[in-house]
Write a protein that holds these residues in place. Structure first.
Motif, mmCIF file in Angstrom:
data_model
loop_
_atom_site.group_PDB
_atom_site.id
_atom_site.type_symbol
_atom_site.label_atom_id
_atom_site.label_comp_id
_atom_site.label_asym_id
_atom_site.label_seq_id
_atom_site.Cartn_x
_atom_site.Cartn_y
_atom_site.Cartn_z
ATOM 1 N N ILE A 1 1.728 -15.837 13.966
ATOM 2 C CA ILE A 1 0.710 -14.785 13.834
ATOM 3 C C ILE A 1 1.260 -13.628 13.007
ATOM 4 N N GLU A 2 2.495 -13.216 13.303
ATOM 5 C CA GLU A 2 3.111 -12.099 12.576
ATOM 6 C C GLU A 2 3.269 -12.413 11.094
ATOM 7 N N ARG A 3 3.545 -13.686 10.758
ATOM 8 C CA ARG A 3 3.709 -14.094 9.351
ATOM 9 C C ARG A 3 2.382 -14.373 8.660
ATOM 10 N N GLY A 4 1.284 -14.336 9.418
ATOM 11 C CA GLY A 4 -0.024 -14.587 8.824
ATOM 12 C C GLY A 4 -0.381 -16.056 8.738
ATOM 13 N N VAL A 5 0.431 -16.932 9.343
ATOM 14 C CA VAL A 5 0.124 -18.364 9.355
ATOM 15 C C VAL A 5 -1.087 -18.613 10.243
ATOM 16 N N LEU A 6 -1.156 -17.899 11.358
ATOM 17 C CA LEU A 6 -2.303 -17.958 12.262
ATOM 18 C C LEU A 6 -2.938 -16.582 12.329
ATOM 19 N N ALA A 7 -4.251 -16.563 12.383
ATOM 20 C CA ALA A 7 -4.981 -15.309 12.532
ATOM 21 C C ALA A 7 -5.660 -15.300 13.898
ATOM 22 N N GLU A 8 -6.044 -14.117 14.322
ATOM 23 C CA GLU A 8 -6.746 -13.995 15.599
ATOM 24 C C GLU A 8 -7.967 -14.911 15.591
ATOM 25 N N GLY A 9 -8.112 -15.694 16.639
ATOM 26 C CA GLY A 9 -9.243 -16.598 16.764
ATOM 27 C C GLY A 9 -8.994 -17.991 16.215
ATOM 28 N N ASP A 10 -7.899 -18.169 15.445
ATOM 29 C CA ASP A 10 -7.570 -19.518 14.956
ATOM 30 C C ASP A 10 -7.291 -20.424 16.139
ATOM 31 N N LYS A 11 -7.675 -21.662 15.994
ATOM 32 C CA LYS A 11 -7.393 -22.656 17.025
ATOM 33 C C LYS A 11 -6.163 -23.452 16.606
ATOM 34 N N VAL A 12 -5.317 -23.749 17.577
ATOM 35 C CA VAL A 12 -4.149 -24.574 17.298
ATOM 36 C C VAL A 12 -4.593 -26.028 17.375
ATOM 37 N N PRO A 13 -4.330 -26.814 16.333
ATOM 38 C CA PRO A 13 -4.775 -28.208 16.322
ATOM 39 C C PRO A 13 -4.221 -28.972 17.521
ATOM 40 N N SER A 14 -5.001 -29.896 18.048
ATOM 41 C CA SER A 14 -4.563 -30.668 19.207
ATOM 42 C C SER A 14 -3.333 -31.505 18.875
ATOM 43 N N GLU A 15 -3.166 -31.928 17.617
ATOM 44 C CA GLU A 15 -1.982 -32.673 17.238
ATOM 45 C C GLU A 15 -0.735 -31.834 17.473
ATOM 46 N N ALA A 16 -0.807 -30.532 17.155
ATOM 47 C CA ALA A 16 0.320 -29.638 17.382
ATOM 48 C C ALA A 16 0.569 -29.493 18.881
ATOM 49 N N HIS A 17 -0.497 -29.373 19.640
ATOM 50 C CA HIS A 17 -0.351 -29.250 21.088
ATOM 51 C C HIS A 17 0.360 -30.478 21.647
ATOM 52 N N ASN A 18 -0.049 -31.655 21.240
ATOM 53 C CA ASN A 18 0.573 -32.893 21.729
ATOM 54 C C ASN A 18 2.034 -32.988 21.304
ATOM 55 N N ALA A 19 2.323 -32.604 20.076
ATOM 56 C CA ALA A 19 3.700 -32.653 19.597
ATOM 57 C C ALA A 19 4.580 -31.646 20.325
ATOM 58 N N LEU A 20 4.021 -30.476 20.633
ATOM 59 C CA LEU A 20 4.784 -29.477 21.366
ATOM 60 C C LEU A 20 5.080 -29.942 22.787
#
Length: 52
Positions: free
Chosen positions: A29-48
């Motif tokens: 978020i601080e680097r601007g990769v994610l913005a407020e309200g962006d959803k994290v893809p479920s693939e990332a959730h599963n990998a995490l």
């Protein structure tokens, strides 16, 4: 949806894995990769969750 690179999680770290994930998302978020309200893809959730 934003492209969130997967973090390098260290299960041997003094910081809990959940804390490492929160820090990774916060830095994205601080680097601007994610913005407020962006959803994290479920693939990332599963990998995490896979190292747990």
């Amino acid at each position: 949806m934003a492209e969130l690179p997967l973090p390098d999680l260290d299960p041997t770290s003094d910081r809990a894995v959940s804390r490492q994930i929160v820090d990774h998302i916060r830095h994205a978020i601080e680097r601007g990769v994610l913005a407020e309200g962006d959803k994290v893809p479920s693939e990332a959730h599963n990998a995490l969750a896979s190292p747990l």
